[in-house]
Scaffold this motif. Structure first.
Motif, PDB file in Angstrom:
ATOM      1  N   TRP A  60       6.587   3.616   4.422  1.00 13.01           N
ATOM      2  CA  TRP A  60       7.291   3.111   5.606  1.00 13.01           C
ATOM      3  C   TRP A  60       8.558   2.330   5.209  1.00 13.01           C
ATOM      4  N   LEU A  75       1.521   9.538   8.776  1.00 15.70           N
ATOM      5  CA  LEU A  75       1.875   8.121   8.784  1.00 15.70           C
ATOM      6  C   LEU A  75       1.682   7.599  10.200  1.00 15.70           C
ATOM      7  N   THR A  77       0.854  -1.184   0.000  1.00 13.41           N
ATOM      8  CA  THR A  77       0.000   0.000   0.000  1.00 13.41           C
ATOM      9  C   THR A  77       0.888   1.230   0.000  1.00 13.41           C
ATOM     10  N   GLN A  78       0.240   2.392  -0.137  1.00  9.41           N
ATOM     11  CA  GLN A  78       1.021   3.629  -0.090  1.00  9.41           C
ATOM     12  C   GLN A  78       1.706   3.775   1.260  1.00  9.41           C
ATOM     13  N   ALA A  79       1.023   3.384   2.329  1.00 16.33           N
ATOM     14  CA  ALA A  79       1.626   3.459   3.657  1.00 16.33           C
ATOM     15  C   ALA A  79       2.805   2.500   3.770  1.00 16.33           C
ATOM     16  N   VAL A 135       3.948  12.254   2.566  1.00 14.67           N
ATOM     17  CA  VAL A 135       3.831  12.055   4.009  1.00 14.67           C
ATOM     18  C   VAL A 135       4.510  13.223   4.711  1.00 14.67           C
ATOM     19  N   PRO A 166       2.322  -0.017   9.403  1.00 16.16           N
ATOM     20  CA  PRO A 166       2.047   1.343   8.941  1.00 16.16           C
ATOM     21  C   PRO A 166       0.617   1.499   8.417  1.00 16.16           C
ATOM     22  N   ALA A 167       0.128   2.723   8.526  1.00 15.20           N
ATOM     23  CA  ALA A 167      -1.159   3.110   7.935  1.00 15.20           C
ATOM     24  C   ALA A 167      -1.106   4.604   7.680  1.00 15.20           C
ATOM     25  N   LEU A 168      -1.986   5.079   6.795  1.00 17.71           N
ATOM     26  CA  LEU A 168      -1.999   6.498   6.445  1.00 17.71           C
ATOM     27  C   LEU A 168      -3.307   7.128   6.888  1.00 17.71           C
ATOM     28  N   ASP A 169      -3.192   8.329   7.415  1.00 18.42           N
ATOM     29  CA  ASP A 169      -4.355   9.149   7.732  1.00 18.42           C
ATOM     30  C   ASP A 169      -4.100  10.517   7.107  1.00 18.42           C
TER      31      ASP A 169
END
Length: 470
Positions: free
Chosen positions: A395, A426, A389-391, A458, A419-422
């Motif tokens: 990462w 990050l 994923t983008q996250a 990010v 990792p995750a994106l908001d």
């Protein structure tokens, strides 16, 4: 009492001198010489031997009694003014009295410049100078007004040391090489080679160990010494091979520096080869390939004591460079290969036994390098897989930057986070709230510093517990 400036009044004119009656203390020959000089007129003298005889004697007295003690000597040229000063001085005092004055100059602290003036008395000052009180320096010295110290005894001449023919030849070699700009080579020869004898016009020399002997051959030093000796009228040089027998052996002469010729003391006993420790390359100032060859010969002779020493084979230096690169710069592997070669039945059957020229053949030395059949080290288990994923990509790029910054342990620890994106934030999920706080305190500043180098949108990072709690 301090030194005053020389009188600035002009010297008497020749006419004034001609009409002046000679002083009673001046001898008739001196007076006649002065009159002859003045009759011809004063002039500059470029050589001392053209001066009037009395002035020559005065000059000799100064250079003999004063100049050797750190005072300026009477130069080759004598100006008209100095000649006039000398003639006037000889009219005032006879030569014998001036000799007594000159003998006192080096003994006087005033004349040596050790009092307030801090200036040494010069020739001109002694001949026509005056103190501030108007006295002549000669008058103050002769009367005792200026204190004088006894002159220190002259140093004894160093004893003449007889030079042996061997030492003389060795010294001449060093002087010739040093004159040719090879002072460093002379120093190495002094440390590693010693003269032994002269036989049939040849200078016999001996090396301190095998490394030095190899250096003489490989770097062409022995041939250079031979050429120098021939230029000096000798037949050449002979190298005395190092005795590898276990018996004690005696040398014919100790190490003799190339620039010194001492008397040779009685020959000392030298321990057997087993008692000597081979010198490393840095100890004797030789190249690495020379030191390695010397080591191979030491090992060969320790296994086969009756074998004859060998010079390096052609191409040894180039082989060493390539072989060392092939084993990753680890000379220990080359040493192990040579030791295995010494135990090889095929190598033992060569004549002479285990020759170096056979070892450097590619398919010979390479097959003796140990560890070639060792399996590869087991692969290290990779870290947790990052999501595609983008996250995950952001990462992963961030972890690579941390590792490249010289912090692989930190990267390994951080790889445990998910990792995750908001938006542009990050989020890095730790196992629990305590873990999130610990990661933030330990690595938060590091991650944020490396985050500035990313260009994937990010902007910030946050360590969170499962469910997004901080």
């Amino acid at each position: 009492m301090t030194l005053g400036a020389p009188s600035s009044s002009p010297s008497p004119s020749p006419s004034a001198w001609e009409g002046r009656a000679p002083a009673g203390a001046v001898t008739l020959p001196v007076t006649l010489a002065l009159r002859d000089t003045l009759a011809g007129g004063l002039r500059e003298h470029r050589k001392p031997d053209t001066l009037p005889a009395p002035v020559q004697a005065l000059r000799s007295a100064w250079d003999e009694l004063v100049a050797p003690h750190g005072f300026t000597a009477w130069g080759e040229r004598t100006s008209r003014q100095l000649l006039a000063d000398a003639l006037a001085a000889l009219e005032r005092r006879p030569l014998d009295e001036w000799r007594r004055v000159f003998a006192l100059v080096p003994c006087s602290p005033v004349c040596r410049g050790e009092l307030l003036s801090r200036q040494r008395a010069s020739l001109v000052y002694m001949l026509r100078g005056r103190t501030n009180a108007g006295y002549e320096p000669a008058e103050l010295l002769l009367s005792g007004a200026w204190s004088v110290d006894p002159l220190p005894p002259a140093p004894e001449a160093a004893p003449v040391i007889e030079e042996t023919p061997v030492a003389r030849a060795w010294r001449q070699v060093g002087e010739t090489l040093a004159t040719d700009g090879k002072a460093g080579l002379v120093e190495q020869l002094t440390r590693n080679v010693r003269p032994v004898a002269l036989e049939d016009g040849h200078l016999v020399v001996e090396c301190v160990d095998f490394a030095a002997e190899a250096w003489l051959h490989v770097d062409g030093v022995l041939e250079l010494v031979r050429q120098v000796l021939r230029m000096l009228g000798h037949a050449g040089v002979r190298l005395l091979r190092i005795d590898v027998s276990p018996k004690l052996e005696a040398t014919a002469a100790p190490s003799v520096p190339l620039h010194v010729a001492p008397v040779a003391p009685p020959p000392p006993a030298r321990p057997a080869r087993e008692a000597r420790v081979p010198l490393a390359a840095a100890d004797v100032g030789v190249a690495a390939h020379v030191a390695f060859f010397a080591w191979t010969q030491e090992e060969r002779l320790s296994v086969y004591p009756n074998a004859m020493p060998q010079p390096p084979p052609p191409g040894w230096e180039e082989w060493y460079r390539q072989a060392l690169a092939a084993v990753g710069g680890d000379e220990g592997r080359l040493r192990a290969a040579w030791q295995a070669y010494l135990q090889d039945d095929w190598a033992r059957g060569r004549k002479p036994v285990c020759p170096a020229v056979a070892f450097i053949v590619a398919d010979v030395w390479q097959r003796h390098v140990p560890g070639q059949d060792a399996p590869a080290a087991p692969a290290v288990a990779p870290g947790p897989a990052l999501p595609d994923t983008q996250a995950g990509h952001a990462w992963g790029a961030l972890l690579k930057r941390v590792d490249a910054a010289g912090k692989p342990y930190a990267a390994k620890q951080l790889a445990r986070l998910r990792p995750a994106l908001d938006g542009t934030m990050l989020l890095l999920e730790a196992p629990d709230r305590v873990g999130a706080k610990w990661f933030d305190e330990e690595y938060g500043h590091l991650v944020k510093a490396e985050l500035a180098g990313l260009s994937d949108g990010v902007k910030d990072v946050r360590f969170v517990a499962p469910g997004g709690e901080r």
